[in-house]
Design a protein around this motif. Sequence first.
Motif, PDB file in Angstrom:
ATOM      1  N   ASP A   1       6.041  10.430  23.610  1.00 48.95           N
ATOM      2  CA  ASP A   1       6.932  11.022  22.618  1.00 48.95           C
ATOM      3  C   ASP A   1       8.025  11.925  23.199  1.00 48.95           C
ATOM      4  O   ASP A   1       8.885  12.388  22.462  1.00 48.95           O
ATOM      5  N   PRO A  26       7.885   5.188  21.403  1.00 44.09           N
ATOM      6  CA  PRO A  26       7.167   6.414  21.042  1.00 44.09           C
ATOM      7  C   PRO A  26       5.677   6.130  20.862  1.00 44.09           C
ATOM      8  O   PRO A  26       5.293   5.048  20.430  1.00 44.09           O
ATOM      9  N   ASN A  68       3.468   8.210  18.978  1.00 44.08           N
ATOM     10  CA  ASN A  68       3.112   8.504  17.588  1.00 44.08           C
ATOM     11  C   ASN A  68       4.301   8.228  16.699  1.00 44.08           C
ATOM     12  O   ASN A  68       5.425   8.628  17.011  1.00 44.08           O
ATOM     13  N   LYS A  86       6.792   8.742  13.688  1.00 43.74           N
ATOM     14  CA  LYS A  86       7.278   9.922  12.970  1.00 43.74           C
ATOM     15  C   LYS A  86       6.974   9.750  11.492  1.00 43.74           C
ATOM     16  O   LYS A  86       6.952   8.649  10.965  1.00 43.74           O
TER      17      LYS A  86
END
Length: 130
Positions: free
Chosen positions: A69, A102, A104, A106
């Motif tokens: 991230d 990424p 995780n 968003k």
Amino acid sequence: LQTMMFTLPYLLQDKVEGVKVYINSKTDQQKVDWQNCSLFFLFDTKKYGEVGISLTASERNLSIQVKNDQEGFSSRMEPLAEKAKDRLEQIGYSISKLQFSPLNRKEEEPGEEKKASAPRMNEKGYDFTI
């Protein structure tokens, strides 16, 4: 399908750390089909936080996705990833895809509609988002 999860120790800067390994494979007489499987490695590092590496193998063809991230992670890891890619090709694997994404997702903005998606494997197991 056979799914397994375990933690392996590794040495990082003279300290023993653990890497979580998730394996998803078809069973072949109670053995993992190592040529056709999905692996997910989850490292927790002090410098970069959580780093996930997703490998999907199909008949010695690999698809690799590195997840983190932090901003700028991909530019810092690109040279290391290319070196790892070269080493995998030296031992007989063909790399079909190498990408960064990424780790995780968003949170969605209020008012956005969620789209139905097929179940998929992530570091915590299957994601059945509807």
